[in-house]
Design a protein around this motif. Sequence first.
Motif, PDB file in Angstrom:
ATOM      1  N   ASN A 121     -12.410   9.384   6.448  1.00 34.03           N
ATOM      2  CA  ASN A 121     -13.132  10.462   7.114  1.00 34.03           C
ATOM      3  C   ASN A 121     -12.416  10.997   8.343  1.00 34.03           C
ATOM      4  OD1 ASN A 121     -15.128  10.188   5.194  1.00 34.03           O
ATOM      5  ND2 ASN A 121     -16.453   8.937   6.488  1.00 34.03           N
ATOM      6  N   GLU A 122     -11.808  10.119   9.117  1.00 33.65           N
ATOM      7  CA  GLU A 122     -11.231  10.539  10.397  1.00 33.65           C
ATOM      8  C   GLU A 122      -9.737  10.842  10.317  1.00 33.65           C
ATOM      9  OE1 GLU A 122     -13.055  11.150  13.052  1.00 33.65           O
ATOM     10  OE2 GLU A 122     -14.834  10.617  11.883  1.00 33.65           O
ATOM     11  N   TYR A 123      -9.051  10.230   9.372  1.00 37.05           N
ATOM     12  CA  TYR A 123      -7.601  10.391   9.317  1.00 37.05           C
ATOM     13  C   TYR A 123      -7.099  10.890   7.972  1.00 37.05           C
ATOM     14  CZ  TYR A 123      -7.395   7.981  13.785  1.00 37.05           C
ATOM     15  OH  TYR A 123      -7.555   7.641  15.116  1.00 37.05           O
ATOM     16  N   ASP A 124      -8.052  11.168   7.055  1.00 35.21           N
ATOM     17  CA  ASP A 124      -7.660  11.610   5.717  1.00 35.21           C
ATOM     18  C   ASP A 124      -6.626  10.661   5.125  1.00 35.21           C
ATOM     19  OD1 ASP A 124      -7.737  13.221   3.485  1.00 35.21           O
ATOM     20  OD2 ASP A 124      -6.129  14.520   4.191  1.00 35.21           O
ATOM     21  N   MET A 125      -6.895   9.384   5.267  1.00 29.92           N
ATOM     22  CA  MET A 125      -5.943   8.350   4.865  1.00 29.92           C
ATOM     23  C   MET A 125      -6.609   7.426   3.850  1.00 29.92           C
ATOM     24  SD  MET A 125      -4.032   5.699   7.464  1.00 29.92           S
ATOM     25  CE  MET A 125      -3.417   7.049   8.477  1.00 29.92           C
ATOM     26  N   ASN A 126      -5.953   7.190   2.744  1.00 29.94           N
ATOM     27  CA  ASN A 126      -6.491   6.326   1.701  1.00 29.94           C
ATOM     28  C   ASN A 126      -5.558   5.151   1.444  1.00 29.94           C
ATOM     29  OD1 ASN A 126      -8.990   7.665   0.570  1.00 29.94           O
ATOM     30  ND2 ASN A 126      -7.533   9.363   0.471  1.00 29.94           N
ATOM     31  N   ILE A 127      -6.153   3.987   1.224  1.00 28.19           N
ATOM     32  CA  ILE A 127      -5.370   2.807   0.882  1.00 28.19           C
ATOM     33  C   ILE A 127      -4.873   2.947  -0.553  1.00 28.19           C
ATOM     34  CG2 ILE A 127      -5.394   0.305   0.646  1.00 28.19           C
ATOM     35  CD1 ILE A 127      -5.739   1.285   3.496  1.00 28.19           C
ATOM     36  N   SER A 128      -3.567   2.892  -0.722  1.00 34.67           N
ATOM     37  CA  SER A 128      -3.007   3.042  -2.065  1.00 34.67           C
ATOM     38  C   SER A 128      -2.833   1.693  -2.762  1.00 34.67           C
ATOM     39  CB  SER A 128      -1.657   3.764  -1.998  1.00 34.67           C
ATOM     40  OG  SER A 128      -0.752   3.074  -1.153  1.00 34.67           O
ATOM     41  N   LEU A 179     -12.837 -20.083   3.401  1.00 34.40           N
ATOM     42  CA  LEU A 179     -11.664 -19.448   2.813  1.00 34.40           C
ATOM     43  C   LEU A 179     -11.005 -18.554   3.851  1.00 34.40           C
ATOM     44  CD1 LEU A 179     -13.113 -18.412  -0.652  1.00 34.40           C
ATOM     45  CD2 LEU A 179     -11.351 -20.124  -0.274  1.00 34.40           C
ATOM     46  N   GLN A 180      -9.700 -18.672   3.975  1.00 33.97           N
ATOM     47  CA  GLN A 180      -8.939 -17.774   4.838  1.00 33.97           C
ATOM     48  C   GLN A 180      -8.164 -16.812   3.958  1.00 33.97           C
ATOM     49  OE1 GLN A 180      -6.635 -19.087   8.433  1.00 33.97           O
ATOM     50  NE2 GLN A 180      -4.901 -18.282   7.280  1.00 33.97           N
ATOM     51  N   LEU A 181      -8.340 -15.523   4.220  1.00 30.79           N
ATOM     52  CA  LEU A 181      -7.670 -14.487   3.438  1.00 30.79           C
ATOM     53  C   LEU A 181      -6.808 -13.638   4.354  1.00 30.79           C
ATOM     54  CD1 LEU A 181     -10.954 -14.581   2.367  1.00 30.79           C
ATOM     55  CD2 LEU A 181      -9.761 -13.492   0.466  1.00 30.79           C
ATOM     56  N   GLU A 182      -5.587 -13.366   3.927  1.00 37.85           N
ATOM     57  CA  GLU A 182      -4.684 -12.478   4.651  1.00 37.85           C
ATOM     58  C   GLU A 182      -4.420 -11.252   3.794  1.00 37.85           C
ATOM     59  OE1 GLU A 182      -1.328 -13.970   6.762  1.00 37.85           O
ATOM     60  OE2 GLU A 182      -2.089 -16.031   6.762  1.00 37.85           O
ATOM     61  N   ARG A 183      -4.726 -10.089   4.353  1.00 30.26           N
ATOM     62  CA  ARG A 183      -4.574  -8.840   3.612  1.00 30.26           C
ATOM     63  C   ARG A 183      -3.589  -7.913   4.316  1.00 30.26           C
ATOM     64  NH1 ARG A 183      -8.846  -4.609   1.092  1.00 30.26           N
ATOM     65  NH2 ARG A 183      -9.015  -6.337  -0.357  1.00 30.26           N
ATOM     66  N   ILE A 184      -2.707  -7.321   3.528  1.00 25.60           N
ATOM     67  CA  ILE A 184      -1.802  -6.270   4.006  1.00 25.60           C
ATOM     68  C   ILE A 184      -2.109  -5.035   3.172  1.00 25.60           C
ATOM     69  CG2 ILE A 184       0.594  -5.556   4.314  1.00 25.60           C
ATOM     70  CD1 ILE A 184       1.338  -8.536   4.383  1.00 25.60           C
ATOM     71  N   ALA A 185      -2.510  -3.946   3.847  1.00 22.62           N
ATOM     72  CA  ALA A 185      -2.898  -2.723   3.145  1.00 22.62           C
ATOM     73  C   ALA A 185      -1.894  -1.617   3.430  1.00 22.62           C
ATOM     74  CB  ALA A 185      -4.300  -2.290   3.569  1.00 22.62           C
ATOM     75  N   TYR A 186      -1.657  -0.810   2.418  1.00 20.06           N
ATOM     76  CA  TYR A 186      -0.621   0.222   2.485  1.00 20.06           C
ATOM     77  C   TYR A 186      -1.208   1.605   2.231  1.00 20.06           C
ATOM     78  CZ  TYR A 186       2.626  -3.707   1.604  1.00 20.06           C
ATOM     79  OH  TYR A 186       3.325  -4.889   1.658  1.00 20.06           O
ATOM     80  N   GLU A 187      -0.630   2.594   2.878  1.00 22.92           N
ATOM     81  CA  GLU A 187      -0.742   3.983   2.455  1.00 22.92           C
ATOM     82  C   GLU A 187       0.645   4.372   1.968  1.00 22.92           C
ATOM     83  OE1 GLU A 187      -2.219   8.322   4.085  1.00 22.92           O
ATOM     84  OE2 GLU A 187      -0.729   7.192   5.206  1.00 22.92           O
ATOM     85  N   GLN A 188       0.761   4.562   0.696  1.00 20.18           N
ATOM     86  CA  GLN A 188       2.072   4.736   0.068  1.00 20.18           C
ATOM     87  C   GLN A 188       2.927   3.492   0.375  1.00 20.18           C
ATOM     88  OE1 GLN A 188       2.193   7.118  -2.115  1.00 20.18           O
ATOM     89  NE2 GLN A 188       0.212   7.847  -1.395  1.00 20.18           N
ATOM     90  N   SER A 189       4.062   3.677   1.073  1.00 23.80           N
ATOM     91  CA  SER A 189       4.914   2.523   1.368  1.00 23.80           C
ATOM     92  C   SER A 189       4.730   1.999   2.787  1.00 23.80           C
ATOM     93  CB  SER A 189       6.397   2.904   1.164  1.00 23.80           C
ATOM     94  OG  SER A 189       6.758   3.969   2.027  1.00 23.80           O
ATOM     95  N   ASP A 190       3.841   2.632   3.568  1.00 20.81           N
ATOM     96  CA  ASP A 190       3.646   2.246   4.968  1.00 20.81           C
ATOM     97  C   ASP A 190       2.501   1.246   5.111  1.00 20.81           C
ATOM     98  OD1 ASP A 190       5.642   4.004   5.772  1.00 20.81           O
ATOM     99  OD2 ASP A 190       4.227   5.665   6.053  1.00 20.81           O
ATOM    100  N   ILE A 191       2.751   0.187   5.870  1.00 19.39           N
ATOM    101  CA  ILE A 191       1.697  -0.789   6.153  1.00 19.39           C
ATOM    102  C   ILE A 191       0.821  -0.236   7.274  1.00 19.39           C
ATOM    103  CG2 ILE A 191       1.187  -3.109   6.982  1.00 19.39           C
ATOM    104  CD1 ILE A 191       3.848  -3.997   5.748  1.00 19.39           C
ATOM    105  N   ILE A 192      -0.458  -0.100   7.006  1.00 19.17           N
ATOM    106  CA  ILE A 192      -1.355   0.444   8.023  1.00 19.17           C
ATOM    107  C   ILE A 192      -2.432  -0.542   8.466  1.00 19.17           C
ATOM    108  CG2 ILE A 192      -0.999   2.825   7.326  1.00 19.17           C
ATOM    109  CD1 ILE A 192      -3.694   2.690   5.861  1.00 19.17           C
ATOM    110  N   GLU A 193      -2.466  -1.719   7.814  1.00 16.69           N
ATOM    111  CA  GLU A 193      -3.474  -2.710   8.213  1.00 16.69           C
ATOM    112  C   GLU A 193      -2.986  -4.110   7.852  1.00 16.69           C
ATOM    113  OE1 GLU A 193      -7.662  -4.644   6.704  1.00 16.69           O
ATOM    114  OE2 GLU A 193      -6.671  -3.064   5.573  1.00 16.69           O
TER     115      GLU A 193
END
Length: 239
Positions: free
Chosen positions: A172-179, A207-221
């Motif tokens: 909503n705020e950045y027009d950014m979607n997790i790919s 449980l411990q979970l580690e997540r790396i989220a991308y927009e295209q090839s860029d890591i954003i989270e």
Amino acid sequence: MILKDNRLPLYYQLMDLLIGKIKSGEFAEEDQLPSERELCETYQVSRTTVRQTIQELEKEGYIYKIHGKGTFVAKKVHNQSLVKIYSFTEEMKKVGKTPSIQIISFQKTVCSSKVARIMNLSVEDEVYIFKRLRLADQDPMLIETSYLPVSRFKNLNSKDLENTSMYEWFRNEYDMNISKASESFKAISVRQDEAEILNIEKGTPCLQLERIAYEQSDIIEYTVSVARGDKFTYTVELT
């Protein structure tokens, strides 16, 4: 009702019947089950059969025991698939729960060497670090510690993250979607500070979970979550 299907052991028939009552809501979450004697009389089975049934139901997570008080219906365990990108907020709404968020901490700082390495940043780059408690019907479910690059999310503040899904906010705020996202998980014993937040005992399995989220090839989270072991199961599909 008398159990009489000769093809199945009596304990299995009784277990199936009680699970049906739990799933239908006849026995609701936190309801106390009838005593062993009452179950024996109602279903005309031996105490050995009832005890075996109770053991299996407890092992499967349908019930729990409190010494000196009895046996109770456990709260529902949420099964989360790890083969698709998901939102805690959206998943809780799907099962009729009301999700909410408590911001525990929020700061802007330079990267640690570990975070810089994971997110392909330099140690001079700034990141937002924030910790959130995720709840469902006011019940603490998991703690998330998230890292976002300041360069991608200008002017972020803690109030932006209080009442919305982070991924919804991205859209909503950045027009950014997790790919895509990658996620690893392992069993841990919860620390004292985490136990206090989650309202459980220190050392409780989680449980411990580690997540790396991308927009295209860029890591954003990059997010590290601690999820209560009595609230979640995680499923991975193998093909």
